[in-house]
Structure formats: structure tokens, C-alpha cells
Write a protein that holds these residues in place. Structure first.
Motif, PDB file in Angstrom:
ATOM      1  N   ILE A  28     -24.173  40.134 -53.441  1.00  0.00           N
ATOM      2  CA  ILE A  28     -24.235  41.471 -52.834  1.00  0.00           C
ATOM      3  C   ILE A  28     -23.809  41.404 -51.372  1.00  0.00           C
ATOM      4  CG2 ILE A  28     -25.833  43.298 -52.102  1.00  0.00           C
ATOM      5  CD1 ILE A  28     -27.389  42.683 -54.747  1.00  0.00           C
ATOM      6  N   ALA A  29     -24.332  40.420 -50.651  1.00  0.00           N
ATOM      7  CA  ALA A  29     -23.987  40.274 -49.235  1.00  0.00           C
ATOM      8  C   ALA A  29     -22.496  40.004 -49.060  1.00  0.00           C
ATOM      9  CB  ALA A  29     -24.813  39.153 -48.606  1.00  0.00           C
ATOM     10  N   ASP A  30     -21.943  39.148 -49.908  1.00  0.00           N
ATOM     11  CA  ASP A  30     -20.513  38.837 -49.816  1.00  0.00           C
ATOM     12  C   ASP A  30     -19.650  40.056 -50.114  1.00  0.00           C
ATOM     13  OD1 ASP A  30     -21.206  36.209 -49.205  1.00  0.00           O
ATOM     14  OD2 ASP A  30     -20.769  35.449 -51.228  1.00  0.00           O
ATOM     15  N   THR A  31     -20.035  40.815 -51.134  1.00  0.00           N
ATOM     16  CA  THR A  31     -19.294  42.021 -51.499  1.00  0.00           C
ATOM     17  C   THR A  31     -19.330  43.040 -50.367  1.00  0.00           C
ATOM     18  OG1 THR A  31     -19.743  41.693 -53.855  1.00  0.00           O
ATOM     19  CG2 THR A  31     -19.148  43.923 -53.168  1.00  0.00           C
ATOM     20  N   LEU A  32     -20.491  43.223 -49.787  1.00  0.00           N
ATOM     21  CA  LEU A  32     -20.625  44.166 -48.686  1.00  0.00           C
ATOM     22  C   LEU A  32     -19.815  43.713 -47.479  1.00  0.00           C
ATOM     23  CD1 LEU A  32     -21.860  46.719 -47.527  1.00  0.00           C
ATOM     24  CD2 LEU A  32     -23.878  45.380 -46.912  1.00  0.00           C
ATOM     25  N   ARG A  33     -19.868  42.427 -47.157  1.00  0.00           N
ATOM     26  CA  ARG A  33     -19.108  41.916 -46.011  1.00  0.00           C
ATOM     27  C   ARG A  33     -17.608  42.128 -46.225  1.00  0.00           C
ATOM     28  NH1 ARG A  33     -19.641  39.406 -41.530  1.00  0.00           N
ATOM     29  NH2 ARG A  33     -21.797  38.781 -41.771  1.00  0.00           N
ATOM     30  N   ARG A  34     -17.120  41.842 -47.439  1.00  0.00           N
ATOM     31  CA  ARG A  34     -15.685  42.043 -47.714  1.00  0.00           C
ATOM     32  C   ARG A  34     -15.309  43.518 -47.562  1.00  0.00           C
ATOM     33  NH1 ARG A  34     -16.760  38.159 -51.677  1.00  0.00           N
ATOM     34  NH2 ARG A  34     -17.031  39.763 -53.269  1.00  0.00           N
ATOM     35  N   ALA A  35     -16.179  44.409 -48.050  1.00  0.00           N
ATOM     36  CA  ALA A  35     -15.890  45.842 -47.957  1.00  0.00           C
ATOM     37  C   ALA A  35     -15.839  46.294 -46.502  1.00  0.00           C
ATOM     38  CB  ALA A  35     -16.944  46.640 -48.718  1.00  0.00           C
ATOM     39  N   VAL A  36     -16.776  45.823 -45.705  1.00  0.00           N
ATOM     40  CA  VAL A  36     -16.810  46.210 -44.293  1.00  0.00           C
ATOM     41  C   VAL A  36     -15.611  45.632 -43.557  1.00  0.00           C
ATOM     42  CG1 VAL A  36     -18.088  45.903 -42.129  1.00  0.00           C
ATOM     43  CG2 VAL A  36     -19.311  46.561 -44.215  1.00  0.00           C
TER      44      VAL A  36
END
Length: 106
Positions: A28-36
Motif C-alpha cells: 500500500i505504501a509503495d503504491t501510494l508513493r508511486r502515485a504521488v
């Protein structure tokens, strides 16, 4: 008596589930970081956008960092729960053995 009760078998069993939860948290953290990161400077380069970035980008980065650390914290919790269960079971076994030894003397 404190009224506190625990099921050491269940604690030890479920402690292992923290690794799966930690993996999910990391995804989840990785997905959010990539999106941001892929959004770029989405607030714009004008004065209002710069003001928004100054006010919020640091907090957003801190939130992303905290989310990234959650995975290792969850793994640590699972390890601590497993260790607590194992230690408590060993203490209980040692105490039972000692009580049996004392009772055998009397």
C-alpha cells in the motif's frame, strides 16, 4: 488476581500473521508513493501552487515515510508477540515443574 487472561497458543499462532500484514502495508505504501511521485507538481507553479506546496508537501512526505515504516513496525510487533508467548509458556512450564518438585518433597 488481575483478571487478565491470555491464550498463549492463539497469541503465538496469530503472531505469524503480522508478516502478511506487514507485506500488505508495504504494498500500500509503495503504491501510494508511486502515485504521488508520478503526479509531479500537480498543484501548479504559480504563487498559489507554491504556497500550497510549501504548506503541504513536507507533511505529505512525512505521511509517506510513516506509512513506509509501518511494515517494519508490524513485523516487529509479530516478533514481540511470538517472543512473549514463548517466554510466558516457558515460565509457566518452569513454575509447574518447580511446584511439582516442591510438592514431591512434602
Amino acid at each position: 488476581m488481575s483478571g487478565f487472561r491470555s491464550d498463549l497458543g492463539q497469541l503465538g499462532k496469530h503472531a505469524g500473521e503480522f508478516d502478511d500484514l506487514a507485506g500488505q502495508a508495504q504494498q500500500i505504501a509503495d503504491t501510494l508513493r508511486r502515485a504521488v511521485e508520478s503526479a509531479g507538481d500537480c498543484w501548479g507553479g504559480d504563487e498559489i501552487g507554491a504556497s500550497f506546496a510549501q504548506a503541504h508537501c513536507g507533511r505529505a512526505e512525512q505521511a509517506l515515510s510513516d506509512l513506509g515504516e509501518m511494515s517494519s513496525r508490524l513485523r516487529g510487533m509479530g516478533s514481540k508477540f511470538a517472543a512473549a508467548a514463548a517466554t510466558t509458556q516457558q515460565v509457566d512450564a518452569d513454575n509447574a515443574e518447580e511446584l511439582g518438585r516442591i510438592a514431591g518433597r512434602g
